[in-house]
Write an enzyme that holds these catalytic residues in place. Structure first.
Site: not given
Ligand code: 8Y7
Length: 276
Positions: A256, A222
């Site tokens: 995740r 991210k």
């Protein structure tokens, strides 16, 4: 220690587990000759399971900042064949990444075991559907909507604000008939948060242990990694692994990620220190 139950499936979580991300790209699944995106996705699921993923998160709607919404039919066409494939071939937990009640219903009928909703069951009828399906649900915090959430993230106290949102959603779930044991929580890294907000949440993740619910987190590749390091998507592995390690150390039960094998190694190293 937590236990997840979905239909006849049970999972005891006594050490951090890995959820592999299965991206479904929006082509037609058949492009004559070459492997189709469906076949590639199936192979990728096989690989992630062999690398030690305990969950496979299947999503057909992009929730990246600025992404457009996807129609119901398009989302179903992307996710259902993959769920059926993974359910038939592997013993893993299949998570359906969706906010649409009809996708939840058809995904669970096709073999999904867990609902991963970045909108925390706020879509109309989503609470009712989740209550009816009786599968575990991950409630994630997001400020705003994917299209605009990164324009001006704003909190008084980010940890307290995210926690009070989760408190409210947990209460809404219980009021709708979902049992508390079926809930997981997620601070939602990158969803309406500045880089600083994300790192404060990561540093103070222990705060969320007060809910006594499994904590799921996603920070793989991210922009909280990329912006900090000044690196493009393809060069964020080390940063993502460091984040995974910190999150697990600070109480996350499910991580995740895109890079399953590497994350499994990192969590094994952490685990090797836990007995002392
Ligand atoms: C998360 C997520 C995404 C996350 C949960 C990306 C679907 C964006 N991020 N679900 N989904 N938590 N529960 O970059 O952080 O992976 S999509």
């Amino acid at each position: 220690m937590f236990e997840l139950i979905s239909g006849t499936k049970r999972l005891v979580i006594d050490s951090p587990l890995v959820m592999g991300i299965l991206n479904v790209t929006p082509d037609s699944f058949s492009d004559g000759g070459q492997y189709s995106s469906f076949e590639l996705a199936c192979q990728h699921a096989d690989t992630m399971v062999s690398q030690g993923a305990q969950f496979i998160d299947i999503g057909g709607e992009s929730t990246r900042p600025g992404a457009d919404e996807v129609s119901l039919d398009a989302e179903l066409a992307r996710v259902l064949p993959l769920i059926e494939y993974v359910a038939a071939k592997h013993d893993v937990w299949i998570s359906i990444d969706t906010s649409k009640p009809e996708v939840m219903r058809q995904a669970v009928n096709a073999g999904a075991h867990l609902i991963n909703d970045v909108r925390a069951l706020m879509a109309p009828q989503a609470l009712e559907m989740a209550a009816q399906l009786q599968v575990p649900v991950c409630l994630m915090h997001m400020q705003g909507k994917p299209r605009t959430m990164q324009l001006a993230p704003d909190y008084q106290y980010v940890v307290a604000d995210v926690a009070s949102f989760l408190t409210e959603r947990i209460q809404a779930c219980i009021a709708a008939g979902i049992s508390r044991e079926q809930l997981l929580i997620d601070p939602g890294f990158g969803f309406g948060k500045t880089v600083e907000h994300n790192y404060e949440l990561l540093a103070k993740l222990q705060h969320f242990q007060q809910f006594d619910l499994p904590i799921l987190i996603g920070l793989s590749r991210k922009s909280m990694i990329g912006e900090l390091l000044g690196k493009p998507i393809g060069e964020r592995l080390a940063g993502s692994l460091a984040g995974a390690m910190l999150a697990a150390q600070n109480g996350a039960q499910i991580i995740r990620v895109h890079d399953v094998a590497e994350t499994v190694d990192v969590l094994k190293v952490l685990q090797a220190t836990q007995a002392y």
